[in-house]
Design a protein around this motif. Structure first.
Motif, short mmCIF file in Angstrom:
data_model
loop_
_atom_site.label_atom_id
_atom_site.label_comp_id
_atom_site.label_asym_id
_atom_site.label_seq_id
_atom_site.Cartn_x
_atom_site.Cartn_y
_atom_site.Cartn_z
N GLU A 138 -7.24 33.09 -14.70
CA GLU A 138 -7.01 31.91 -14.34
C GLU A 138 -6.68 31.13 -15.55
O GLU A 138 -5.69 30.26 -15.50
CB GLU A 138 -8.26 31.38 -13.65
N ASP A 139 -7.50 31.09 -16.62
CA ASP A 139 -7.51 30.62 -17.70
C ASP A 139 -5.95 30.89 -18.44
O ASP A 139 -5.33 29.95 -18.96
CB ASP A 139 -8.69 30.82 -18.87
N VAL A 140 -5.73 32.14 -18.67
CA VAL A 140 -4.48 32.50 -19.14
C VAL A 140 -3.31 31.83 -18.26
O VAL A 140 -2.30 31.55 -18.79
CB VAL A 140 -4.32 34.16 -19.26
N ARG A 141 -3.22 32.06 -16.94
CA ARG A 141 -2.53 31.64 -16.08
C ARG A 141 -1.89 29.95 -16.37
O ARG A 141 -0.97 29.54 -16.41
CB ARG A 141 -2.79 31.84 -14.64
N THR A 142 -3.25 29.33 -16.35
CA THR A 142 -2.95 27.74 -16.76
C THR A 142 -2.60 27.51 -17.88
O THR A 142 -1.69 26.56 -18.06
CB THR A 142 -4.55 27.18 -16.57
N GLN A 143 -2.74 28.37 -19.02
CA GLN A 143 -2.23 27.96 -20.24
C GLN A 143 -0.71 28.45 -20.13
O GLN A 143 0.10 27.72 -20.77
CB GLN A 143 -2.80 28.98 -21.33
#
Length: 841
Positions: A59-64
């Motif tokens: 999720e963090d990578v996707r948000t970035q």
């Protein structure tokens, strides 16, 4: 999410996308492999995002990724076409602006492509031979607009009249002879052969300017209220005719506006002067399909809000015309004629009556013209999807009848819906009249991929005819009236109804690379109102129509099923959520019923009342309505809704409907408009006028009518669980705080009174008619060139398509030589004799 500011100002999407892909190259390589692994297909934004979410599970990578420039580009994508190894993107960074690129999934290289290239990608999915045919028919209506100015900002869309005023000002500025087109236009003005404004004594800008100075001095010596007749003869000698005003003050004001325009033109004075000119007296309004009448028609197939809209529109226009004509110092009776279809099998309505005065007006009528086949007059109702074979003959007959009835040409023609707009285009082209179009609801946006899938849908809906008819009318018309910005250009996330016709393809038929440009200054927004003599607040007890209360009591609470209602409300003390519309897929009444059935919390809080159609599917002649009736019965059974839901048959009595809204408000209920898409939403305006808190679709016009969380609530028709929870949350809040309901009732009324009245609408409409009449004259050469292109398109393509629409075989059609039903009221001898000649009486 990144914003447009992430883009370099001077660069396009194609320039920025390579760097954006490089920043997340590992994830994007995997993502594009995922996109192409299923082969050729069309992907919408939600498909792209769903598959991206599966590829980037952190999720963090996707948000970035999504918060960067790549996220902005992807979220601006309206659709993508997968044609391995390429994926072609249609990217819409802002309303009205489109870019097209293709990405090679092997190396993530990016290439800008043309709209033609993108449409060919789409065609390859459905009709590869057509896509590769170098001689496939390609249509470009923009080819004839290279010298006409267009808007440059999305925020300006729908404000066409203001920009036309600026363009006109620029064109008439400079040397004195630049104003000659305006002088020539004023010289052309007359009514029934009587000159208006100026005569040939003032045939140059210089002469007119000098005469205005002399007139100004003369007027300054007169009392302000001096009637024009007192100085008419003197002014006529100087070259001035009637039309400047009814008093010295009014004449002086109009002349000052013209003096400003001639000396130092600016857009405000230009618009003020041109919109004050006496050029609009007779107006024709087309609305062919459905049952158009003043009583007993609402709820019949293809018959809903447009009838109410037009009747209210006529009253407001006539009132404004009478006021303007009086202020212009003229003694002319305006005439408004609503032209619709005469239906011999009228189902108890007056739709078999040729001429019908419009109630509440002095000079307005409904004129009905029959559809004809080679066997005679068509008796029965015809679906709006099947009307196309009759429209050319209808237009020809209507033109003849209108010229006879009015004793000359009308000054403005207004079309409604696809069929009415096409007929208006045919008549306006033939007579050289200023034309306005009002789409109300364009079908193309209602059915996903309905253009590329037209062959699949054509047997049922004949979309090929409709999309071509719409495109013809949009390009032929002088100005377009929309109720909201969303109707034209949608929102940041979704194109509007008109914008969906920017470029599209009907594989095997034609490729429209430039259909309509929403940055064209012909687009304007004029929001209608509701009849406030019918729809007024529930709190105005002295005005309440209490005579209807026993009938409404029976309608809502009688436990016996009959032809007017089924189901019952066991707990009368519960508030009622209420919806009223036609029973078709787009209006989504069955969707609302399912939301209610599935949400136990909502069912415990409120009752549900649905008003629409009737209960026996075998009685419907409309395919879609039949299916929705069956679905409604199935839902009531599936969720065991009897005792909590009342289904009421369509109601056509407007006065009683107004009181019904107020009775729902008495229960502290709410109105729900759950449409999958709604161009405007008259029922939303009606409900809010009556003081009902309102929940309305966020897809289309209601999203502009209601300020979410302030004057009502937006609901997502594609997320029933979320929408039903939002409604339940409201009623739970009302239980905790009784003033909460009152707050939204009051704020809804405030919003309506500030923004949505028929007087504002009528003033805007007539101003447009005046302004665009001059704009048309100023660009008549280019208008004629485009008109010839449209005529070719109509004759070579549309007329052939119409042949594929089946014509019903009626055994007892009325021969064309026989008269239809006689008018059931007295007319002037002149009008009566004309109609008798026209109908063979």
């Amino acid at each position: 999410m990144a914003s447009a500011s992430s883009l370099k100002r001077s660069d396009s999407i194609a320039d920025n996308m390579p760097d954006a892909l490089k920043q997340s190259r590992y994830h994007m390589k995997r993502c594009f492999v995922r996109y192409i692994e299923k082969g050729k297909r069309i992907m919408k934004l939600h498909h792209l995002m769903d598959e991206l979410n599966e590829v980037i599970d952190d999720e963090d990578v996707r948000t970035q990724v999504l918060e960067g420039l790549l996220g902005y580009i992807l979220c601006s994508t309206q659709e993508a076409v997968v044609m391995p190894p390429h994926v072609a993107f249609a990217i819409r960074p802002n309303p009205g602006f489109w870019e097209f690129v293709k990405v090679n999934s092997d190396d993530l290289s990016v290439e800008a492509i043309t709209v033609t290239d993108f449409l060919k990608f789409k065609e390859l999915v459905f009709d590869e031979d057509w896509a590769k045919d170098e001689n496939a028919l390609e249509v470009d209506f923009g080819a004839y607009e290279f010298s006409l100015p267009h808007l440059t900002l999305s925020s300006s869309i729908g404000n066409g009249i203001s920009f036309v005023s600026k363009f006109v000002t620029a064109k008439l500025s400079g040397r004195q002879d630049c104003a000659q087109p305006l002088v020539d236009y004023l010289l052309s003005l007359d009514n029934q052969g009587e000159k208006l404004m100026i005569n040939d004594n003032l045939n140059t800008a210089e002469k007119l300017q000098m005469a205005l100075i002399v007139a100004e001095v003369s007027l300054s010596a007169l009392p302000k209220d001096t009637p024009f007749q007192k100085f008419e003869l003197r002014f006529k000698e100087w070259g001035f005719e009637k039309g400047w005003g009814h008093t010295a003050e009014r004449v002086r004001e109009t002349m000052r506006s013209l003096s400003e325009v001639l000396q130092a033109p600016d857009p405000l004075h230009m618009e003020k002067f041109l919109t004050s000119l006496p050029i609009l007296f007779n107006v024709v309004i087309f609305s062919p399909h459905g049952y158009f009448g003043q009583a007993d028609v609402l709820g019949l197939p293809d018959t809903g809000g447009q009838v109410v809209y037009i009747l209210d529109q006529v009253k407001a226009l006539e009132e404004e015309l009478l006021l303007r004509i009086k202020q212009q110092g003229l003694y002319i009776k305006p005439q408004i004629v609503v032209v619709t279809r005469l239906i011999p099998d009228a189902r108890g309505t007056k739709c078999n009556q040729e001429l019908e005065p419009i109630e509440g007006t002095k000079h307005s009528n409904i004129l009905r013209v029959p559809f004809k086949t080679d066997k005679g007059i068509l008796h029965r109702w015809v679906s709006r999807f099947d009307v196309y074979p009759y429209l050319e003959g209808f237009a020809q007959d209507a033109t003849t009848m209108i010229l006879e009835f009015l004793g000359g040409k009308p000054d403005l023609i207004i079309g409604n819906y696809s069929d009415g707009n096409l007929v208006a285009s045919l008549m306006a082209s033939k007579l050289g009249i200023t034309q306005a179009t009002i789409a109300h609801a364009l079908e193309k946006t209602k059915y996903e991929d309905s253009d590329v899938k037209w062959k699949e849908l054509d047997p049922k809906y004949h979309f090929s005819c409709q999309f071509i008819a719409d495109t013809i009318a949009m390009n032929a018309t002088d100005f377009i009236i929309a109720s909201t910005f969303q109707e034209i250009a949608g929102s940041k996330d979704r194109p509007g109804q008109y914008e969906s016709h920017t470029a599209f393809t009907l594989p095997g038929l034609c490729r429209v690379v430039k259909g309509i440009d929403v940055l064209d200054p012909k687009f304007n927004i004029a929001a209608p109102g509701a009849d406030q003599s019918v729809y007024f607040p529930y709190t105005e007890q002295q005005r309440r129509l209490t005579k209807f209360h026993p009938e409404i009591e029976e309608l809502l609470y009688n436990k016996e099923d009959n032809n007017e209602h089924i189901g019952y409300l066991a707990e009368r003390k519960k508030p009622i959520i209420f919806s009223m519309a036609r029973l078709d897929v787009v209006k989504n009444l069955t969707g609302l019923t399912e939301w209610y059935g599935k949400n136990k919390r909502l069912r415990n809080l409120v009752n549900l009342v649905i008003v629409g159609a009737f209960f026996d599917p075998s009685k419907s002649k409309d395919r879609e309505e039949t299916a929705e009736i069956k679905k409604m019965h199935a839902l009531m059974e599936k969720y065991q809704l009897k005792g909590q839901m009342r289904w009421i048959a369509a109601q056509s009595d407007r006065l009683r409907n107004g009181e019904l809204y107020r009775c729902i408000a008495d229960t502290k209920g709410a109105f729900v408009q759950p449409a999958l898409y709604e161009a405007f939403g008259l029922t939303v305006i009606e409900a809010m006028n009556c003081g009902l808190p309102t929940f309305a679709t966020n897809q289309g016009g209601p999203a502009e009518i209601i300020v979410d969380g302030v004057s009502g609530f937006h609901i997502d028709p594609y997320n029933g669980d979320e929408s039903s929870d939002k409604i339940a949350d409201f009623f739970e809040a009302c239980k905790v705080d009784p003033t909460y309901w009152n707050k939204f009732s009051t704020e809804g009324l405030k919003r309506i009174n500030e923004c949505y009245t028929w007087k504002i609408y009528a003033n805007k409409m007539l101003n447009m008619g005046c302004m665009y009449s001059f704009w048309k004259q100023l660009n008549k050469g280019q208008k004629l060139a485009k008109q010839r292109y449209i005529e070719m398109f109509y004759n070579l393509l549309f007329k052939n398509l119409v042949k594929n629409v089946p014509v019903p075989n009626e055994e007892a059609q009325q021969p064309m030589s026989e008269p239809a039903v006689k008018p059931q009221h007295s007319l002037s001898k002149r009008s009566q004799s004309r109609l008798q000649r026209l109908f063979g009486a």
